[in-house]
Enzyme design. Sequence first.
Site, PDB file in Angstrom:
ATOM      1  N   HIS A   1       3.586  25.047  22.570  1.00  9.53           N
ATOM      2  CA  HIS A   1       2.752  25.998  21.831  1.00  9.53           C
ATOM      3  C   HIS A   1       3.346  27.407  21.897  1.00  9.53           C
ATOM      4  O   HIS A   1       3.447  28.110  20.888  1.00  9.53           O
ATOM      5  CB  HIS A   1       1.336  26.003  22.409  1.00  9.53           C
ATOM      6  CG  HIS A   1       0.541  24.790  22.067  1.00  9.53           C
ATOM      7  ND1 HIS A   1      -0.781  24.629  22.443  1.00  9.53           N
ATOM      8  CD2 HIS A   1       0.865  23.666  21.379  1.00  9.53           C
ATOM      9  CE1 HIS A   1      -1.228  23.466  22.002  1.00  9.53           C
ATOM     10  NE2 HIS A   1      -0.248  22.863  21.362  1.00  9.53           N
TER      11      HIS A   1
ATOM     12  N   SER B   1       1.672  20.580  16.807  1.00  8.88           N
ATOM     13  CA  SER B   1       0.964  21.815  17.142  1.00  8.88           C
ATOM     14  C   SER B   1       1.898  22.980  17.465  1.00  8.88           C
ATOM     15  O   SER B   1       1.568  24.134  17.193  1.00  8.88           O
ATOM     16  CB  SER B   1      -0.007  21.570  18.305  1.00  8.88           C
ATOM     17  OG  SER B   1       0.656  20.975  19.395  1.00  8.88           O
TER      18      SER B   1
END
Length: 246
Positions: free
Chosen positions: A197, A154
């Site tokens: 992230h 991610s």
Amino acid sequence: MSAPNDEPRDTWEPAGAPGPERPTESPTPPVRQPWPPVCTAVLVGSVALYLLDALLSPEKGALLVGARGPVFQWAALYGPFVQMGQFWRTLSCVFVHGGLLHLGFNMSVVYSLGMPLERGIGSGRFLVISLATALGASAFALLFNFNVPTVGASGMILGWGGAMLLIATREFRRSLMFWLAQVLVISLLPGVSWAAHLGGFLFGLPMGLALRMGSRVFVRAAPLLLAITVAVVYIAANPERFRGVP
């Protein structure tokens, strides 16, 4: 779609995005495009390693809830191990996931977001961006969560989003901003690495800027940005040397 040329541009959008209707005499059947190699490697590698780890794990139900088997132990990002010289973990962690839901969500975004981007800018540019954003995500995870095992693609995916933000059409940028807002909320949940992230996204932005400025700029800027990312990873992996952390 075409790769960025030497002129600044603000017109990229994924294949299949809605556009103005044009009258045609006879519809042309869609051409089946080959799977781009970088995203295909991420998809196949991630699924294969997940299945292998579940197979090798002694835990019951490992296929559904995620295994912590030998593959996970070898590939997960973990600060003390990276500090000992296991730098492959800064990239191998991209291919390891903590559960079936985690794997499924990330691979669906690789398919829906990564593949159109790779086709649009070319696999060479896409590979460089993927390396920089994966390492950027690992660097931030090491900086803020040094002693917490981190896995998943991610962070790299958020880097793709950061790059796309600067080269997408205005219409597609609105959809992208909505998706990024959703990811922001998810990033605040327990067990989700907000640092990875954020790192991936921030390192994707200058890559997107270089793409927007044209291929000549990108060819010069990308190696420099990648070298800076590697340096940040090294600094983050050695907190006692560079940050005075015992």
